[in-house]
Write an enzyme that holds these catalytic residues in place. Structure first.
Site, PDB file in Angstrom:
ATOM      1  N   GLU A 190       2.559  -1.526   4.685  1.00 10.87           N
ATOM      2  CA  GLU A 190       1.671  -0.366   4.718  1.00 10.87           C
ATOM      3  C   GLU A 190       2.330   0.898   4.144  1.00 10.87           C
ATOM      4  O   GLU A 190       3.478   0.883   3.703  1.00 10.87           O
ATOM      5  CB  GLU A 190       1.180  -0.135   6.149  1.00 10.87           C
ATOM      6  CG  GLU A 190      -0.182  -0.778   6.429  1.00 10.87           C
ATOM      7  CD  GLU A 190      -1.277  -0.249   5.512  1.00 10.87           C
ATOM      8  OE1 GLU A 190      -1.103   0.832   4.904  1.00 10.87           O
ATOM      9  OE2 GLU A 190      -2.303  -0.924   5.400  1.00 10.87           O
ATOM     10  N   HIS A 191       1.566   1.977   4.184  1.00  9.05           N
ATOM     11  CA  HIS A 191       1.922   3.214   3.499  1.00  9.05           C
ATOM     12  C   HIS A 191       3.265   3.786   3.957  1.00  9.05           C
ATOM     13  O   HIS A 191       3.623   3.718   5.124  1.00  9.05           O
ATOM     14  CB  HIS A 191       0.826   4.264   3.696  1.00  9.05           C
ATOM     15  CG  HIS A 191       0.621   4.655   5.133  1.00  9.05           C
ATOM     16  ND1 HIS A 191       1.361   5.632   5.760  1.00  9.05           N
ATOM     17  CD2 HIS A 191      -0.232   4.178   6.067  1.00  9.05           C
ATOM     18  CE1 HIS A 191       0.971   5.761   7.008  1.00  9.05           C
ATOM     19  NE2 HIS A 191       0.007   4.874   7.230  1.00  9.05           N
ATOM     20  N   ASP A 192       3.989   4.312   2.990  1.00 11.52           N
ATOM     21  CA  ASP A 192       5.237   5.040   3.229  1.00 11.52           C
ATOM     22  C   ASP A 192       6.352   4.180   3.818  1.00 11.52           C
ATOM     23  O   ASP A 192       7.325   4.717   4.358  1.00 11.52           O
ATOM     24  CB  ASP A 192       4.988   6.259   4.124  1.00 11.52           C
ATOM     25  CG  ASP A 192       3.959   7.206   3.530  1.00 11.52           C
ATOM     26  OD1 ASP A 192       4.285   7.864   2.527  1.00 11.52           O
ATOM     27  OD2 ASP A 192       2.820   7.251   4.038  1.00 11.52           O
ATOM     28  N   ASN A 252       0.833  -1.202   0.000  1.00  9.02           N
ATOM     29  CA  ASN A 252       0.000   0.000   0.000  1.00  9.02           C
ATOM     30  C   ASN A 252       0.872   1.259   0.000  1.00  9.02           C
ATOM     31  O   ASN A 252       1.381   1.669   1.043  1.00  9.02           O
ATOM     32  CB  ASN A 252      -0.912   0.002   1.240  1.00  9.02           C
ATOM     33  CG  ASN A 252      -1.766   1.252   1.318  1.00  9.02           C
ATOM     34  OD1 ASN A 252      -2.075   1.869   0.299  1.00  9.02           O
ATOM     35  ND2 ASN A 252      -2.136   1.636   2.526  1.00  9.02           N
ATOM     36  N   PHE A 258       5.335   3.946   7.565  1.00  9.59           N
ATOM     37  CA  PHE A 258       6.550   4.732   7.796  1.00  9.59           C
ATOM     38  C   PHE A 258       7.707   3.909   8.363  1.00  9.59           C
ATOM     39  O   PHE A 258       8.634   4.464   8.962  1.00  9.59           O
ATOM     40  CB  PHE A 258       6.266   5.922   8.725  1.00  9.59           C
ATOM     41  CG  PHE A 258       5.330   6.942   8.128  1.00  9.59           C
ATOM     42  CD1 PHE A 258       5.777   7.855   7.182  1.00  9.59           C
ATOM     43  CD2 PHE A 258       4.001   6.976   8.506  1.00  9.59           C
ATOM     44  CE1 PHE A 258       4.906   8.794   6.624  1.00  9.59           C
ATOM     45  CE2 PHE A 258       3.122   7.911   7.957  1.00  9.59           C
ATOM     46  CZ  PHE A 258       3.581   8.826   7.023  1.00  9.59           C
TER      47      PHE A 258
END
Length: 210
Positions: A134-136, A117, A154
């Site tokens: 997950e994101h980033d 993602n 992150f």
């Protein structure tokens, strides 16, 4: 891409899983021995690598590890193919989800049910079945994310890492190069020193040098 252009390096369980969804793209595999459980064609050993490079085939490193869950053996195999001039193919299962703003490096494998993602994967990364990135997040080259593992947003994971089955990595964590996180581990703080982290307190076991 031409049908049956890709040659796998390796013939173990991971190669068989790739065959499940990418079989029509795979020309065959190179390995020390033929695997009787595979319907793919055994093409011989790496001694034929230059022959297949000249014919224009692309390659995918299907070998993961043997013995301790460490990625240095796979890294050596990748370097061997790179030094020979091989080009690499990324294989993504149609049952996975890779969002449009994700960046996927050359030679990666995203397996059945995995989710990437808005994350960045370096070269030759494996996101195994049901893994979530997950994101980033940024995942370094030749890192393995095990089945069902979840990497929170992150998070940065270095090169040649192994994240075990069902591990949970909290948001914003930094994991250094050559780190193995044991199956089912819950990681809530940075892991920067190379080695295997295991147990409820993520005790560090330093890997033997080779």
């Amino acid at each position: 891409m031409k049908r049956q252009e890709v040659i796998l390096a390796g013939a173990g369980g991971h190669a068989l899983s790739l065959e499940e969804f990418a079989g029509e793209k795979i020309f065959g595999y190179l390995a020390l021995n033929e695997n009787p459980d595979s319907e793919m064609k055994w093409l011989g050993t790496d001694d034929r690598l230059q022959e297949f490079i000249r014919e224009g085939h692309t390659f995918h490193i299907a070998y993961v590890y043997k013995g301790l869950p460490r990625m240095d053996g796979r890294a050596r195999l990748i370097r061997k193919y790179e030094d020979a001039g091989a080009r690499f193919e990324t294989l993504i299962s149609p049952s996975s989800i890779v969002t449009k703003n994700s960046k996927i490096g050359e030679g990666c494998a995203v397996m059945a049910g995995a989710i990437v993602n808005r994350a960045t994967l370096g070269r030759h990364v494996i996101i195994n079945s049901g893994g979530i990135v997950e994101h980033d997040c940024m995942i370094g080259c030749n890192t393995f994310i095990g089945p069902g593992a979840v990497i929170g947003g992150f998070t940065t994971i270095g090169e040649n890492c192994f994240i075990g089955l069902g591990a949970r990595i909290s948001n914003g964590i930094k994991i250094g190069d050559n780190v193995t996180v044991a199956m089912g581990a819950i990681v809530t703080h940075d892991l920067l020193e190379p080695g295997i982290y295991h147990g409820p307190n993520l005790k560090l076991f330093k890997l033997p040098t080779k």
